[in-house]
Enzyme design. Structure first.
Site, PDB file in Angstrom:
ATOM      1  N   THR A 196      38.046  45.792 101.734  1.00  0.00           N
ATOM      2  CA  THR A 196      38.240  44.642 101.101  1.00  0.00           C
ATOM      3  C   THR A 196      39.074  43.559 101.786  1.00  0.00           C
ATOM      4  O   THR A 196      38.821  42.410 101.423  1.00  0.00           O
ATOM      5  CB  THR A 196      38.910  45.003  99.707  1.00  0.00           C
ATOM      6  OG1 THR A 196      40.149  45.292  99.687  1.00  0.00           O
ATOM      7  CG2 THR A 196      37.966  46.025  98.920  1.00  0.00           C
ATOM      8  N   LEU A 242      38.607  39.538  98.644  1.00  0.00           N
ATOM      9  CA  LEU A 242      37.997  39.839  97.177  1.00  0.00           C
ATOM     10  C   LEU A 242      37.776  41.378  97.071  1.00  0.00           C
ATOM     11  O   LEU A 242      36.556  41.600  97.368  1.00  0.00           O
ATOM     12  CB  LEU A 242      37.030  38.748  97.312  1.00  0.00           C
ATOM     13  CG  LEU A 242      36.346  38.504  95.787  1.00  0.00           C
ATOM     14  CD1 LEU A 242      37.227  37.789  95.105  1.00  0.00           C
ATOM     15  CD2 LEU A 242      34.939  37.405  96.187  1.00  0.00           C
ATOM     16  N   HIS A 243      38.431  42.084  96.329  1.00  0.00           N
ATOM     17  CA  HIS A 243      38.532  43.566  96.486  1.00  0.00           C
ATOM     18  C   HIS A 243      37.070  43.792  95.772  1.00  0.00           C
ATOM     19  O   HIS A 243      36.337  44.727  96.020  1.00  0.00           O
ATOM     20  CB  HIS A 243      39.651  44.097  95.770  1.00  0.00           C
ATOM     21  CG  HIS A 243      40.940  43.533  96.425  1.00  0.00           C
ATOM     22  ND1 HIS A 243      41.444  44.111  97.734  1.00  0.00           N
ATOM     23  CD2 HIS A 243      41.928  42.787  96.176  1.00  0.00           C
ATOM     24  CE1 HIS A 243      42.372  43.604  98.197  1.00  0.00           C
ATOM     25  NE2 HIS A 243      43.041  42.773  97.048  1.00  0.00           N
ATOM     26  N   ASP A 244      37.092  43.794  94.432  1.00  0.00           N
ATOM     27  CA  ASP A 244      36.262  44.418  93.456  1.00  0.00           C
ATOM     28  C   ASP A 244      34.909  44.290  93.572  1.00  0.00           C
ATOM     29  O   ASP A 244      34.075  45.080  93.648  1.00  0.00           O
ATOM     30  CB  ASP A 244      36.950  44.234  91.840  1.00  0.00           C
ATOM     31  CG  ASP A 244      37.942  44.828  91.759  1.00  0.00           C
ATOM     32  OD1 ASP A 244      38.354  45.803  92.259  1.00  0.00           O
ATOM     33  OD2 ASP A 244      38.805  44.195  90.788  1.00  0.00           O
TER      34      ASP A 244
END
Length: 313
Positions: A196, A242-244
């Protein structure tokens, strides 16, 4: 090939919103059976509300949203308003939702859905602490063999921690829950910080979102513009990770990601390294592999996909 049935378990969070919107904008690949909210980035009262706000933003008010667990299994809740703002979705001005919250508890929805559907046809997509998933596995051990896959955002190896020197936020908030999930025997794929932190929301990528000139893309640009300020100050990078949405991007285009099938254990005892994902990346133990741990991503391919799918909504 029919779309993949999923349940999104989430604690929105601007990046959770991006993950939900990416899924809702990809009906050919993903069928969202429901969204279960969990306490994490902000308390449950806000995460369940935010999940409904995102569904309404996407025009997908037919997706049921359920409230799940409001605290970790055994610990006091740690939240992240310092990153996401006091609402969790700070940035754009979005109206309160009109769509109702379902009466059923999120954990019961997960259990009921897995028991009702054919075995190995439902994928769980946790984007926050693993409290709801672990609680479901504890209450109904029979569901473990019915889950097609768990694809989650959490943990780190080379990038270590973002909430403590050793731990990533989602795992740190409820390490006991993570331990249950990682020991469940369920086919598990992990999107850690190692991936991420390579998908950075740069100014050029925010401009690409705004150029779509749609309400969804404008709102997402405002969201990432808000929380981007925290991470660029923290990491000194060109943009915020922008992880998720790495979770839902993987379900749509798995070829964007690469990793290794390794053993991952969760530290639950040490005060110094609580919540650490001890990932045997180099195979130096004899512990059996239990997770596909992603290590790399085609970042521009990821953002091209995200922008194109959000523009559909």
């Amino acid at each position: 090939m029919p779309p993949r049935d999923i349940i999104i378990d989430t604690d929105p969070g601007q990046d959770d919103a991006a993950a939900i919107l990416l899924a809702l904008g990809s009906p050919d690949e993903i069928n969202v059976l429901g969204i279960t909210a969990v306490a994490g980035n902000v308390p449950l009262a806000l995460t369940q509300k935010n999940a409904r706000i995102v569904c309404e933003l996407a025009g997908k008010t037919n997706v049921p949203v359920f409230a799940g667990c409001d605290a970790p299994l055994v610990r006091k809740l740690v939240t992240a308003e310092h990153v996401h703002g006091k609402t969790g979705l700070d940035g754009p001005a979005l109206p309160d939702p009109d769509m109702p919250l379902q009466d059923q508890h999120g954990v019961d929805f997960i259990i009921e859905t897995l028991r009702a559907r054919p075995a190995e046809t439902v994928t769980l997509c946790p984007l926050g602490p693993l409290t709801n998933i672990a609680t479901a596995l504890q209450r109904a051990p029979d569901i473990a063999e019915r889950i097609q896959e768990i694809v989650l955002m959490g943990g780190a190896y080379f990038e270590v921690g973002n909430i403590t020197p050793a731990a990533e936020f989602n795992i740190y908030v409820d390490p006991e829950a993570a331990d249950i999930v990682f020991k469940s025997g369920v086919n598990t794929t992990i999107m850690p910080l190692d991936v991420t932190h390579k998908v950075l929301v740069t100014l050029k990528r925010i401009d690409a979102l705004r150029a779509q000139a749609t309400p969804v893309c404008d709102a997402m640009a405002d969201m990432v513009d808000f929380f981007e300020r925290f991470d660029t100050d923290k990491y000194g990078s060109d943009g915020a990770p922008l992880h998720d949405p790495c979770v839902t991007a993987y379900l749509i285009k798995p070829e964007l990601f690469s990793g290794r099938f390794i053993n991952v254990e969760i530290e639950t005892l040490s005060e110094l390294t609580l919540g650490m994902t001890v990932a045997d990346w180099w195979g130096v133990t004899d512990r059996a592999p239990n997770a596909m741990f992603m290590g790399d991503v085609d970042a521009q391919g990821f953002f091209d996909l995200l922008t194109e799918r959000l523009a559909r909504l």
